[in-house]
Structures are given as structure tokens and as C-alpha cells.
Design a protein around this motif. Structure first.
Motif, PDB file in Angstrom:
ATOM      1  N   THR A   1       0.831  -0.927   0.013  1.00  0.00           N
ATOM      2  CA  THR A   1       0.004  -0.124   0.042  1.00  0.00           C
ATOM      3  C   THR A   1       0.946   1.150  -0.064  1.00  0.00           C
ATOM      4  O   THR A   1       0.558   2.188  -0.951  1.00  0.00           O
ATOM      5  CB  THR A   1      -0.956  -0.043   1.193  1.00  0.00           C
ATOM      6  OG1 THR A   1      -1.839  -1.002   1.218  1.00  0.00           O
ATOM      7  CG2 THR A   1      -1.912   1.214   1.010  1.00  0.00           C
ATOM      8  N   PHE A   2       2.033   1.219   0.960  1.00  0.00           N
ATOM      9  CA  PHE A   2       2.886   2.324   0.824  1.00  0.00           C
ATOM     10  C   PHE A   2       3.547   2.468  -0.467  1.00  0.00           C
ATOM     11  O   PHE A   2       3.701   3.505  -0.848  1.00  0.00           O
ATOM     12  CB  PHE A   2       3.727   2.248   2.044  1.00  0.00           C
ATOM     13  CG  PHE A   2       3.217   2.427   3.359  1.00  0.00           C
ATOM     14  CD1 PHE A   2       2.079   3.065   3.731  1.00  0.00           C
ATOM     15  CD2 PHE A   2       3.710   1.806   4.374  1.00  0.00           C
ATOM     16  CE1 PHE A   2       1.510   3.592   4.832  1.00  0.00           C
ATOM     17  CE2 PHE A   2       2.912   1.548   5.521  1.00  0.00           C
ATOM     18  CZ  PHE A   2       2.016   2.564   5.725  1.00  0.00           C
ATOM     19  N   ILE A   3       4.030   1.334  -0.962  1.00  0.00           N
ATOM     20  CA  ILE A   3       4.725   1.406  -2.282  1.00  0.00           C
ATOM     21  C   ILE A   3       3.909   1.784  -3.680  1.00  0.00           C
ATOM     22  O   ILE A   3       4.179   2.742  -4.180  1.00  0.00           O
ATOM     23  CB  ILE A   3       5.394   0.361  -2.445  1.00  0.00           C
ATOM     24  CG1 ILE A   3       6.487  -0.096  -1.574  1.00  0.00           C
ATOM     25  CG2 ILE A   3       6.194   0.164  -4.071  1.00  0.00           C
ATOM     26  CD1 ILE A   3       7.304  -1.378  -1.439  1.00  0.00           C
ATOM     27  N   ASN A   4       2.698   1.296  -3.377  1.00  0.00           N
ATOM     28  CA  ASN A   4       1.954   1.330  -4.978  1.00  0.00           C
ATOM     29  C   ASN A   4       0.530   2.223  -4.833  1.00  0.00           C
ATOM     30  O   ASN A   4      -0.146   2.177  -5.709  1.00  0.00           O
ATOM     31  CB  ASN A   4       1.436  -0.017  -5.375  1.00  0.00           C
ATOM     32  CG  ASN A   4       2.536  -1.098  -5.748  1.00  0.00           C
ATOM     33  OD1 ASN A   4       3.589  -0.316  -6.423  1.00  0.00           O
ATOM     34  ND2 ASN A   4       2.580  -2.141  -5.294  1.00  0.00           N
ATOM     35  N   GLY A   5       0.435   2.644  -3.627  1.00  0.00           N
ATOM     36  CA  GLY A   5      -0.727   3.694  -3.353  1.00  0.00           C
ATOM     37  C   GLY A   5      -1.862   2.708  -2.802  1.00  0.00           C
ATOM     38  O   GLY A   5      -1.974   1.548  -2.581  1.00  0.00           O
ATOM     39  N   PHE A   6      -2.973   3.391  -2.675  1.00  0.00           N
ATOM     40  CA  PHE A   6      -4.184   2.948  -1.995  1.00  0.00           C
ATOM     41  C   PHE A   6      -4.773   1.883  -2.844  1.00  0.00           C
ATOM     42  O   PHE A   6      -5.437   1.201  -2.463  1.00  0.00           O
ATOM     43  CB  PHE A   6      -5.193   4.064  -1.606  1.00  0.00           C
ATOM     44  CG  PHE A   6      -6.403   3.843  -0.842  1.00  0.00           C
ATOM     45  CD1 PHE A   6      -5.984   3.321   0.788  1.00  0.00           C
ATOM     46  CD2 PHE A   6      -7.786   3.440  -1.345  1.00  0.00           C
ATOM     47  CE1 PHE A   6      -7.167   2.992   1.506  1.00  0.00           C
ATOM     48  CE2 PHE A   6      -8.774   2.973  -0.426  1.00  0.00           C
ATOM     49  CZ  PHE A   6      -8.344   2.617   0.931  1.00  0.00           C
ATOM     50  N   ASP A   7      -4.626   1.852  -4.131  1.00  0.00           N
ATOM     51  CA  ASP A   7      -5.039   0.947  -5.199  1.00  0.00           C
ATOM     52  C   ASP A   7      -4.647  -0.488  -4.837  1.00  0.00           C
ATOM     53  O   ASP A   7      -5.489  -1.531  -5.018  1.00  0.00           O
ATOM     54  CB  ASP A   7      -4.706   1.222  -6.593  1.00  0.00           C
ATOM     55  CG  ASP A   7      -5.565   2.602  -7.004  1.00  0.00           C
ATOM     56  OD1 ASP A   7      -6.777   2.960  -6.638  1.00  0.00           O
ATOM     57  OD2 ASP A   7      -5.040   3.351  -7.883  1.00  0.00           O
ATOM     58  N   ALA A   8      -3.647  -0.561  -4.268  1.00  0.00           N
ATOM     59  CA  ALA A   8      -2.902  -1.800  -4.102  1.00  0.00           C
ATOM     60  C   ALA A   8      -3.683  -2.679  -2.801  1.00  0.00           C
ATOM     61  O   ALA A   8      -4.204  -3.704  -2.841  1.00  0.00           O
ATOM     62  CB  ALA A   8      -1.490  -1.753  -3.592  1.00  0.00           C
ATOM     63  N   LEU A   9      -4.485  -1.604  -1.850  1.00  0.00           N
ATOM     64  CA  LEU A   9      -4.985  -2.291  -0.681  1.00  0.00           C
ATOM     65  C   LEU A   9      -6.437  -2.518  -1.083  1.00  0.00           C
ATOM     66  O   LEU A   9      -6.715  -3.504  -0.729  1.00  0.00           O
ATOM     67  CB  LEU A   9      -5.258  -1.141   0.362  1.00  0.00           C
ATOM     68  CG  LEU A   9      -5.863  -1.532   1.480  1.00  0.00           C
ATOM     69  CD1 LEU A   9      -5.305  -2.557   2.401  1.00  0.00           C
ATOM     70  CD2 LEU A   9      -6.221  -0.390   2.443  1.00  0.00           C
ATOM     71  N   THR A  10      -6.936  -1.756  -2.138  1.00  0.00           N
ATOM     72  CA  THR A  10      -8.423  -2.234  -2.523  1.00  0.00           C
ATOM     73  C   THR A  10      -8.579  -3.337  -3.258  1.00  0.00           C
ATOM     74  O   THR A  10      -9.305  -4.105  -3.416  1.00  0.00           O
ATOM     75  CB  THR A  10      -9.040  -0.899  -3.343  1.00  0.00           C
ATOM     76  OG1 THR A  10      -8.072  -0.488  -4.285  1.00  0.00           O
ATOM     77  CG2 THR A  10      -9.212   0.211  -2.262  1.00  0.00           C
ATOM     78  N   SER A  11      -7.283  -3.533  -3.935  1.00  0.00           N
ATOM     79  CA  SER A  11      -7.223  -4.827  -5.079  1.00  0.00           C
ATOM     80  C   SER A  11      -6.933  -6.038  -4.277  1.00  0.00           C
ATOM     81  O   SER A  11      -7.254  -6.995  -4.651  1.00  0.00           O
ATOM     82  CB  SER A  11      -6.189  -4.620  -6.096  1.00  0.00           C
ATOM     83  OG  SER A  11      -4.989  -4.328  -5.553  1.00  0.00           O
ATOM     84  N   ALA A  12      -6.460  -5.951  -2.985  1.00  0.00           N
ATOM     85  CA  ALA A  12      -6.061  -6.918  -2.157  1.00  0.00           C
ATOM     86  C   ALA A  12      -7.404  -7.294  -1.228  1.00  0.00           C
ATOM     87  O   ALA A  12      -7.409  -8.315  -0.543  1.00  0.00           O
ATOM     88  CB  ALA A  12      -5.004  -6.714  -0.959  1.00  0.00           C
ATOM     89  N   LEU A  13      -8.348  -6.541  -1.037  1.00  0.00           N
ATOM     90  CA  LEU A  13      -9.527  -6.768  -0.202  1.00  0.00           C
ATOM     91  C   LEU A  13     -10.370  -8.039  -0.553  1.00  0.00           C
ATOM     92  O   LEU A  13     -10.603  -8.966   0.391  1.00  0.00           O
ATOM     93  CB  LEU A  13     -10.452  -5.404  -0.307  1.00  0.00           C
ATOM     94  CG  LEU A  13      -9.922  -4.453   0.502  1.00  0.00           C
ATOM     95  CD1 LEU A  13     -10.888  -3.273   0.267  1.00  0.00           C
ATOM     96  CD2 LEU A  13      -9.486  -4.835   2.013  1.00  0.00           C
ATOM     97  N   PRO A  14     -10.568  -8.395  -1.995  1.00  0.00           N
ATOM     98  CA  PRO A  14     -11.215  -9.754  -2.039  1.00  0.00           C
ATOM     99  C   PRO A  14     -10.473 -10.806  -1.542  1.00  0.00           C
ATOM    100  O   PRO A  14     -10.951 -11.718  -1.014  1.00  0.00           O
ATOM    101  CB  PRO A  14     -11.316  -9.750  -3.570  1.00  0.00           C
ATOM    102  CG  PRO A  14     -11.223  -8.219  -4.033  1.00  0.00           C
ATOM    103  CD  PRO A  14     -10.511  -7.633  -2.996  1.00  0.00           C
ATOM    104  N   THR A  15      -9.112 -10.916  -1.812  1.00  0.00           N
ATOM    105  CA  THR A  15      -8.102 -11.899  -1.125  1.00  0.00           C
ATOM    106  C   THR A  15      -8.203 -11.836   0.375  1.00  0.00           C
ATOM    107  O   THR A  15      -8.295 -12.833   0.916  1.00  0.00           O
ATOM    108  CB  THR A  15      -6.824 -11.864  -1.580  1.00  0.00           C
ATOM    109  OG1 THR A  15      -6.753 -11.726  -2.835  1.00  0.00           O
ATOM    110  CG2 THR A  15      -5.883 -12.890  -1.192  1.00  0.00           C
ATOM    111  N   LEU A  16      -8.173 -10.800   0.917  1.00  0.00           N
ATOM    112  CA  LEU A  16      -8.089 -10.609   2.208  1.00  0.00           C
ATOM    113  C   LEU A  16      -9.297 -11.020   3.214  1.00  0.00           C
ATOM    114  O   LEU A  16      -9.472 -11.767   4.177  1.00  0.00           O
ATOM    115  CB  LEU A  16      -7.979  -9.181   2.754  1.00  0.00           C
ATOM    116  CG  LEU A  16      -6.316  -8.703   2.370  1.00  0.00           C
ATOM    117  CD1 LEU A  16      -6.457  -7.147   2.759  1.00  0.00           C
ATOM    118  CD2 LEU A  16      -5.498  -9.404   3.266  1.00  0.00           C
ATOM    119  N   SER A  17     -10.399 -10.862   2.296  1.00  0.00           N
ATOM    120  CA  SER A  17     -11.916 -11.322   2.681  1.00  0.00           C
ATOM    121  C   SER A  17     -11.999 -12.835   2.745  1.00  0.00           C
ATOM    122  O   SER A  17     -12.450 -13.245   3.769  1.00  0.00           O
ATOM    123  CB  SER A  17     -12.949 -10.694   1.876  1.00  0.00           C
ATOM    124  OG  SER A  17     -12.899  -9.157   1.837  1.00  0.00           O
TER     125      SER A  17
END
Length: 140
Positions: free
Chosen positions: A78-94
Motif C-alpha cells: 500500500t505504501f509503495i503502490n498507493g491505496f489501489d494496492a489495498l483495494t485490489s487486495a481486499l477480495p483476497t483478504l476477505s
């Protein structure tokens, strides 16, 4: 001090797992994964669990070093690639969270079943012991 030690344990595990060293081992292939597990993960496991950097209270949920590594990996990207990295990881984290909940429920049911089995075995032993004592003249 307990929480500080745990943070140090999580930090060390995350630093070594998320380092470029892991990528070097991964470039070797499957053998590299085994080698990384032996060289990187095993010492971290030893420090965190045998030495006791990460301490777990018997009355609380057990926390493994993978929790700290998961948080560090998610936040690093998230810090390296921005907030989009976190939102794209949300399905996997769920899905991971659902799997953890299913695993926790399964373990709870298994422990409950094992406790019932132990109670039944203990009752059987007591009944058997009492019957043998009566036959030997132990009870009068």
C-alpha cells in the motif's frame, strides 16, 4: 514489555520474509521454497515461539507470526503502490478472513468433541476402577 517483545518478533519475521532474500530463493524453483523455509522461516519460528518473542496468553486467541507478516506485506504494498494496492487486495483478504473464521469454528468443534471423549473415557475408567476394587474387596 509483552507487547513490545511481540512487536519485535513480528518485525523481525516480516523483515526477513519480505526481504529480497526470499525472491532470490524463489528464483531457484520449488527447492528454493524449501530452502527459504529452512533458512528464513525456521529461525524466525524459533525466535518467536521457542525463545518467546511472541507470547500468547492462554486465555486469548493464539497469534502467530504470520499475522504480523500479513499486515506488513499488505501495508508495504500500500505504501509503495498507493491505496489501489489495498483495494485490489481486499477480495483476497476477505477470503482469508472467512477461511480463518471457518478454521476457528472447526477447531472449536474438534476441541469440544475431544473434551467430551475425554470425559467419557474418564467416566469409564472410574467405573472400571470401582468395579475392580469391589471385586477385590476394596469397598466394604
Amino acid at each position: 514489555m509483552l507487547y513490545f517483545k511481540s512487536v519485535i518478533g513480528f518485525l523481525l519475521a516480516s523483515l526477513f520474509i519480505m526481504s529480497d532474500l526470499w525472491g532470490e530463493f524463489a528464483s531457484i524453483g520449488i527447492f528454493g521454497g524449501y530452502l527459504a523455509a529452512i533458512i528464513i522461516v525456521s529461525p524466525m519460528w524459533y525466535l518467536n515461539h521457542s525463545v518467546g518473542l511472541i507470547e500468547n496468553d492462554n486465555r486469548a486467541a493464539w497469534v502467530d507470526m504470520a499475522w504480523g507478516i500479513a499486515i506488513a506485506g499488505t501495508l508495504r504494498d500500500t505504501f509503495i503502490n498507493g491505496f489501489d494496492a489495498l483495494t485490489s487486495a481486499l477480495p483476497t483478504l476477505s477470503i482469508v478472513i472467512l477461511g480463518a473464521v471457518a478454521g476457528g469454528i472447526s477447531v472449536g468443534l474438534i476441541e469440544k468433541h475431544m473434551a467430551k471423549s475425554r470425559i467419557i473415557e474418564d467416566t469409564t475408567v472410574v467405573k472400571t476402577t470401582n468395579a475392580k476394587s469391589v471385586l477385590k474387596g476394596g469397598y466394604k
